[in-house]
Design a protein around this motif. Structure first.
Motif: not given
Length: 401
Positions: A263, A266-267, A326, A226-228, A270
């Protein structure tokens, strides 16, 4: 694998496959497989010249140029060619603090020095290619390697021959050439036959379309990337740019509303992709699938997941519980805790959760809203201008402490 080959009908090495999430764990697996004599085949992205056997041979070439290069000497001593233990290397260093390994081995009249000089003499007489062939003959080095490493060395031999034909036999020039291309992300040589009797080690992506009688899915505990949160700017095709608000007075940063929406989107994307990858992994096995995950404290890990579990009225896992996972390990443990056979896991939490004994538990994600359609419908609606509301909004925006 060794035990199952002896006690089950799956006696071929090619009956087994090890699936990993990324290339990072492959080197550790290769070391363990080589240690127990399990023939294996894997493709890596770290570069052709970074494979184990090539690093050992390159170290030998460096020693031909400078025999007092201790780093290359240790690489060679501990390689499959000479199989010296790290303890023995340490002992030689302690007893010869003021001398290089080459001088120390020479004083000990080690046969390693004899092999070294034989290869060096071959180089001076016949060039790089024949020096390489001389290295392969030391202690049956080539024949002791797994199939993948042999294939790499075969390709390496071709490249040495091509270099020598074009540029001559200068060792310094060849080492400079290797230094320039060593880190290039070239894939390892592909084994000449896909029917080789070896254990396949591959990423889940590489396994698409393939199936094996027995699969091991390892590294379940590896966290999703995760990079956001670390980025100051995140982008979305639907919502545009998501920024962080910088408060100069209080010297703080916080996400604005649009950024939070991006965000979350995007989560969802992902976690959906990770679930698709997990589905691919779970469907590669024809007969048996073994899933391996590691936790420092199993009881604490299970209890933490259990305390966050939430089930909807229809018996399905709450989508936000899925979003909170995660790693594959947490995802699978969440489902196992709710399964009728997960009693041994629920005992960690001192609660047997009888209401969750259904075997029909499945995981669904929050349905993605078609924002474009919603926005179009709202635009088509006619609204009257509310001057009082407009003035109130302006007053709120102009408010100061």
């Amino acid at each position: 694998i060794l035990s199952m080959r002896q006690s089950t009908q799956f006696t071929k090495w090619s009956d087994y496959c090890v699936l990993v999430r990324s290339h990072a764990v492959k080197d550790k697996l290769r070391y363990s497989f080589d240690k127990y004599g399990i023939p294996n085949s894997m493709a890596v992205k770290s570069g052709f010249y970074k494979s184990v056997s090539l690093q050992e041979i390159i170290a030998f070439f460096k020693l031909l140029n400078n025999p007092h290069d201790d780093l290359s000497m240790v690489t060679l001593l501990t390689s499959s060619m000479f199989k010296m233990s790290f303890e023995m290397c340490s002992k030689i260093r302690i007893e010869n603090r003021n001398r290089s390994y080459y001088d120390a081995l020479k004083a000990l009249k080690s046969d390693i020095i004899e092999h070294y000089h034989r290869v060096k003499e071959t180089y001076h007489q016949s060039g790089l290619f024949y020096a390489f062939k001389a290295m392969m003959e030391i202690n049956d080095y080539y024949f002791m390697l797994p199939v993948q490493e042999k294939t790499n060395l075969d390709l390496f031999a071709d490249r040495i021959y091509d270099f020598e034909q074009k540029n001559g036999s200068s060792l310094i020039q060849y080492l400079n050439f290797l230094a320039q291309i060593e880190d290039q992300p070239t894939s390892e040589a592909i084994s000449s036959s896909t029917l080789d009797d070896v254990v396949r080690i591959m990423t889940v992506h590489q396994s698409k379309g393939l199936q094996f009688p027995i699969c091991f899915l390892v590294g379940l505990e590896t966290a999703f990337k995760t990079t956001d949160e670390k980025l100051d700017i995140i982008l979305s095709e639907k919502f545009g740019i998501g920024l962080k608000f910088i408060d100069d007075i209080n010297r703080t940063k916080r996400s604005i509303f649009v950024r939070n929406i991006i965000s979350l989107q995007n989560d969802i994307s992902q976690i959906s992709e990770e679930m698709r990858i997990l589905y691919v992994a779970l469907t590669r096995a024809q007969d048996y699938l073994y899933m391996v995950g590691v936790a420092n404290d199993v009881e604490k890990t299970v209890v933490d997941i259990y305390n966050k579990l939430s089930v909807q009225k229809d018996g399905r896992l709450n989508p936000f519980c899925v979003m909170d996972c995660n790693s594959f390990l947490k995802m699978l443990l969440s489902i196992a805790l709710l399964h009728k056979d997960g009693k041994c896991l629920r005992e960690f939490a001192n609660n047997d959760l009888g209401v969750f004994e259904s075997s029909d538990i499945c995981v669904n994600l929050v349905k993605q809203i078609d924002f474009e359609t919603t926005q179009t419908q709202e635009t088509q609606q006619t609204r009257e201008f509310d001057s009082a509301r407009y003035e109130q909004i302006c007053k709120n925006l102009e408010f100061e402490y």
